[in-house]
Every structure is written in C-alpha cells, then in structure tokens.
Design an enzyme around this catalytic site. Sequence first.
Site, PDB file in Angstrom:
ATOM      1  N   LYS A 143      -9.757  -0.056  -2.817  1.00  0.00           N
ATOM      2  CA  LYS A 143      -9.795   0.172  -0.847  1.00  0.00           C
ATOM      3  C   LYS A 143      -9.933   1.671  -0.459  1.00  0.00           C
ATOM      4  O   LYS A 143      -9.619   2.377  -0.539  1.00  0.00           O
ATOM      5  CB  LYS A 143      -8.483   0.071  -0.477  1.00  0.00           C
ATOM      6  CG  LYS A 143      -8.733  -0.724   1.187  1.00  0.00           C
ATOM      7  CD  LYS A 143      -7.287  -1.311   1.213  1.00  0.00           C
ATOM      8  CE  LYS A 143      -6.984  -1.328   2.282  1.00  0.00           C
ATOM      9  NZ  LYS A 143      -5.460  -2.016   2.721  1.00  0.00           N
ATOM     10  N   ASP A 182       1.101  -1.822   0.006  1.00  0.00           N
ATOM     11  CA  ASP A 182       0.171  -0.497  -0.134  1.00  0.00           C
ATOM     12  C   ASP A 182       0.775   1.055  -0.254  1.00  0.00           C
ATOM     13  O   ASP A 182       1.198   1.270   0.800  1.00  0.00           O
ATOM     14  CB  ASP A 182      -1.076   0.282   1.592  1.00  0.00           C
ATOM     15  CG  ASP A 182      -2.334  -0.903   1.041  1.00  0.00           C
ATOM     16  OD1 ASP A 182      -1.613  -1.940   0.812  1.00  0.00           O
ATOM     17  OD2 ASP A 182      -2.579  -1.235   2.085  1.00  0.00           O
ATOM     18  N   LYS A 227      -6.563   3.672  -3.062  1.00  0.00           N
ATOM     19  CA  LYS A 227      -6.780   3.876  -1.706  1.00  0.00           C
ATOM     20  C   LYS A 227      -7.237   4.840  -1.666  1.00  0.00           C
ATOM     21  O   LYS A 227      -6.925   5.891  -2.184  1.00  0.00           O
ATOM     22  CB  LYS A 227      -5.898   2.567  -1.338  1.00  0.00           C
ATOM     23  CG  LYS A 227      -6.001   2.668   0.424  1.00  0.00           C
ATOM     24  CD  LYS A 227      -4.943   2.327   1.176  1.00  0.00           C
ATOM     25  CE  LYS A 227      -4.521   2.040   2.759  1.00  0.00           C
ATOM     26  NZ  LYS A 227      -4.014   1.311   3.149  1.00  0.00           N
TER      27      LYS A 227
END
Length: 243
Positions: A194, A99, A162
């Site tokens: 996400k 991430d 995300k």
Amino acid sequence: MTDSEMGTVARRALPLLDLTNLGETCTETKIDALCRDAKAGSVAAICVWPRFITQGARALAGMGILVATVINFPEGGEDCARATDDTAEALRDGADEIDLVLPYRALLRGEAALARDMVEAVRDVCGAATLKVILETGELGDPERIRAASRLALEAGADFLKTSTGKSPVSATPEAAEAMLTEIKASGRPAGLKVSGGLRSVADAATYLALADRIMGPDWVTSKTFRLGASSLYGALMQARGL
C-alpha cells in the site's frame, strides 16, 4: 500524459484506492461524504479513525467496500498491549483491515525484537482480518533499513506493507516502494503493498503502478495485492475517468 492515458490509469487505480480521512478535524458528516465518494468510485476500501468504524461499516454494508482503520497511529509507539487491545476493539466494531504503525524508532535503536513482537501480537488478534504494517519509510530513510523493516514485517505475518502514515515530513517515494516490492517478491509470500502519503495526481498513481508492474509482473496488481492510500487523489482520478 494524454487524456486517454490518464483515463486508462484512472480506471485501473480507482478500484485500488483506500479512500482516506485521517484528518484531525474529521466528523461524522465528513465520514458520510467519504462513504458516498467510496460508492461513487467503487474503491477498494475506506480508511478512517477507529471511532468512525461502525458508521463506515453501516454505510457501506453490502457494497463490497472494506473498512480499514489505524492502530498505533501516527506515533508508532511501543505499547504492545494497547495495540492489541485497540485492534480487538476495532475488529468488534466492524473493521475488515488493520493498518498498524510499526514501532520504527525501536528499529532505529537496533531493537528489532520489540517491533517484531508487536506485529506478531497484532497478527494473532487479527485472525482472518487483513493486517497492513506501516513502516514510516520517510523516517527510516535508508533503503537498506526499509528493506530490513519490510523483511521483519513480512516474517511477522503482515499481509501488506504500507509506506507511510502521511503525517511525517517525507511520505511515500518510488525508492521506498521499490525496496518494499523487492522484499515482497523475495519473500515468496502472497503479500501486498500500500503506497500512502503524498499521492495527489494521476501521474503519481501511474508511477507506482508502473513500478509494481516492472518488479512483480503485469498481472500482479489487484486490490488484494496493491492499494493506493489517499484522499486528494480521488478527485483527480474521478475527473480523469470522466465522472
């Protein structure tokens, strides 16, 4: 929502959860507890600081639960060499997913090439590992900026977009998620979303699931295309599911 509706949402949402501990006071004991919760809920992944990757991977071996970690987090700095070095180390330690915080301040200054270069460089290092790019949508603010950041990340090779680090004053919002999903759909790429930061209730999960269903279609959401990044959401989902 009725109890039955909440139970339905919980059963759908738990397998999509990235169960997260990115607290400043995280310890090995807390990671042990996180892994126990991950097994009990059969979640998609855990998301932990790089120093806990090996511990998490060992605890979850053979369970089908992935280990994600954060890079360039939470500041979204602009040191590309450090980001690639940290990514390579995380993968060696057993991370399945990276991430990466986009250098969003570079975008705000109009220096999109710098942000693109980092995503492309980390993508190269990731190989087969999943790359999620954190846009920090609360700092980008404007939906058009969020859409532009989404396009940049997708074109540079992101597997997931995300929303947030969860460390900024404004985290995930339905408006930001809608902008990101719109760009994912327009890209034609098999990329995912996400939603992370500020999710605490079953109703929150339901909001984002409904949004994904509306934009992407009712069969789109799976753990390969949609995640909910949260720690406080876990208890609400488990309770609603009757566990």
